[in-house]
Scaffold this motif. Structure first.
Motif, short mmCIF file in Angstrom:
data_model
loop_
_atom_site.label_atom_id
_atom_site.label_comp_id
_atom_site.label_asym_id
_atom_site.label_seq_id
_atom_site.Cartn_x
_atom_site.Cartn_y
_atom_site.Cartn_z
N GLN A 1 0.85 -1.19 0.00
CA GLN A 1 0.00 0.00 0.00
C GLN A 1 0.88 1.24 0.00
N ASN A 2 0.76 2.06 -1.02
CA ASN A 2 1.56 3.27 -1.11
C ASN A 2 0.79 4.54 -0.79
N GLU A 3 -0.51 4.42 -0.63
CA GLU A 3 -1.32 5.58 -0.27
C GLU A 3 -1.42 5.64 1.25
N ARG A 4 -0.97 6.73 1.79
CA ARG A 4 -0.79 6.86 3.23
C ARG A 4 -2.04 6.52 4.07
N PHE A 5 -3.21 6.95 3.65
CA PHE A 5 -4.41 6.77 4.47
C PHE A 5 -5.32 5.65 3.98
N ALA A 6 -4.89 4.91 2.97
CA ALA A 6 -5.72 3.81 2.47
C ALA A 6 -5.59 2.60 3.39
N GLU A 7 -6.56 1.73 3.32
CA GLU A 7 -6.59 0.54 4.17
C GLU A 7 -5.92 -0.64 3.48
N LEU A 8 -5.33 -1.50 4.27
CA LEU A 8 -4.82 -2.78 3.76
C LEU A 8 -6.01 -3.70 3.54
N PRO A 9 -5.87 -4.71 2.66
CA PRO A 9 -6.95 -5.69 2.53
C PRO A 9 -7.04 -6.51 3.80
N SER A 10 -8.16 -7.16 3.99
CA SER A 10 -8.31 -7.99 5.18
C SER A 10 -7.46 -9.26 5.05
N LYS A 11 -7.19 -9.86 6.19
CA LYS A 11 -6.45 -11.12 6.22
C LYS A 11 -7.20 -12.19 5.42
N SER A 12 -8.52 -12.20 5.53
CA SER A 12 -9.32 -13.21 4.81
C SER A 12 -9.22 -13.02 3.30
N GLN A 13 -9.07 -11.78 2.82
CA GLN A 13 -8.91 -11.55 1.39
C GLN A 13 -7.59 -12.17 0.89
N LEU A 14 -6.52 -11.96 1.64
CA LEU A 14 -5.24 -12.55 1.24
C LEU A 14 -5.29 -14.08 1.34
N GLN A 15 -5.98 -14.60 2.33
CA GLN A 15 -6.09 -16.05 2.47
C GLN A 15 -6.92 -16.65 1.34
N ARG A 16 -7.92 -15.93 0.87
CA ARG A 16 -8.70 -16.40 -0.28
C ARG A 16 -7.80 -16.48 -1.52
N THR A 17 -6.91 -15.52 -1.67
CA THR A 17 -5.94 -15.55 -2.78
C THR A 17 -5.00 -16.73 -2.63
N LEU A 18 -4.58 -17.04 -1.39
CA LEU A 18 -3.73 -18.21 -1.16
C LEU A 18 -4.45 -19.50 -1.57
N LYS A 19 -5.72 -19.60 -1.25
CA LYS A 19 -6.49 -20.79 -1.63
C LYS A 19 -6.58 -20.92 -3.15
N ALA A 20 -6.75 -19.80 -3.85
CA ALA A 20 -6.80 -19.83 -5.32
C ALA A 20 -5.46 -20.28 -5.89
N LYS A 21 -4.36 -19.79 -5.32
CA LYS A 21 -3.03 -20.21 -5.77
C LYS A 21 -2.80 -21.69 -5.48
N ALA A 22 -3.31 -22.16 -4.36
CA ALA A 22 -3.19 -23.58 -4.02
C ALA A 22 -3.92 -24.45 -5.05
N GLN A 23 -5.09 -24.01 -5.46
CA GLN A 23 -5.85 -24.76 -6.46
C GLN A 23 -5.11 -24.79 -7.78
N LYS A 24 -4.45 -23.68 -8.14
CA LYS A 24 -3.67 -23.62 -9.38
C LYS A 24 -2.51 -24.60 -9.35
N LEU A 25 -1.97 -24.88 -8.14
CA LEU A 25 -0.89 -25.85 -8.01
C LEU A 25 -1.40 -27.30 -8.03
N GLY A 26 -2.71 -27.45 -8.01
CA GLY A 26 -3.30 -28.79 -8.01
C GLY A 26 -3.68 -29.27 -6.62
N GLY A 27 -3.66 -28.38 -5.66
CA GLY A 27 -3.99 -28.75 -4.28
C GLY A 27 -5.47 -28.66 -3.98
N ASN A 28 -5.87 -29.41 -2.98
CA ASN A 28 -7.24 -29.32 -2.49
C ASN A 28 -7.27 -29.06 -0.99
N GLY A 29 -6.09 -28.81 -0.41
CA GLY A 29 -5.98 -28.49 1.00
C GLY A 29 -4.86 -27.49 1.23
#
Length: 123
Positions: free
Chosen positions: A65-93
């Motif tokens: 985040q480069n904008e001083r007063f902007a908010e970071l995404p939630s932890k759950s948003q980043l974890q949802r991205t992790l799950k999508a990357k896991a699926q791309k690797l062929g994972g289901n867990g």
């Protein structure tokens, strides 16, 4: 008066045809991330070893985040991205690792990073 009305309508029609946006790409990307993440289950670090698993690798998701007063995404948003990357690797867990936040890190005013271990679980 009629000429001015037709001219105004013509200009509005032409202007609406030339407006471009990347909203469609953003919505498509978000939909794909959501769809991919739905097929990956989250497990605890000890729980995963009670299944017949194959380790596929590590995934990481971060946000700068480069904008001083902007908010970071939630932890759950980043974890949802992790799950999508896991699926791309062929994972289901996935087993979530740690999430870190910081300030003034590698050119970012605010920084957040999450990691996880990806597994294929045979049922």
């Amino acid at each position: 008066m009629l000429r001015k009305g037709l001219l105004l309508i013509s200009i509005l029609c032409l202007a609406s045809c030339t407006v471009r946006t990347n909203l469609g790409g953003y919505v498509k990307s978000q939909a794909q991330t959501e769809a991919r993440s739905q097929s990956v289950e989250v497990y605890g670090a000890n729980e995963i070893f009670s299944y017949n698993t194959r380790f596929l690798g590590q995934v990481e998701s971060d946000f700068c985040q480069n904008e001083r007063f902007a908010e970071l995404p939630s932890k759950s948003q980043l974890q949802r991205t992790l799950k999508a990357k896991a699926q791309k690797l062929g994972g289901n867990g996935i087993v979530y690792g740690q999430c870190k936040t910081g300030r003034f890190y590698t050119g970012c005013d605010k920084y957040m990073s999450c990691e996880g271990s990806v597994y294929f679980i045979e049922f």
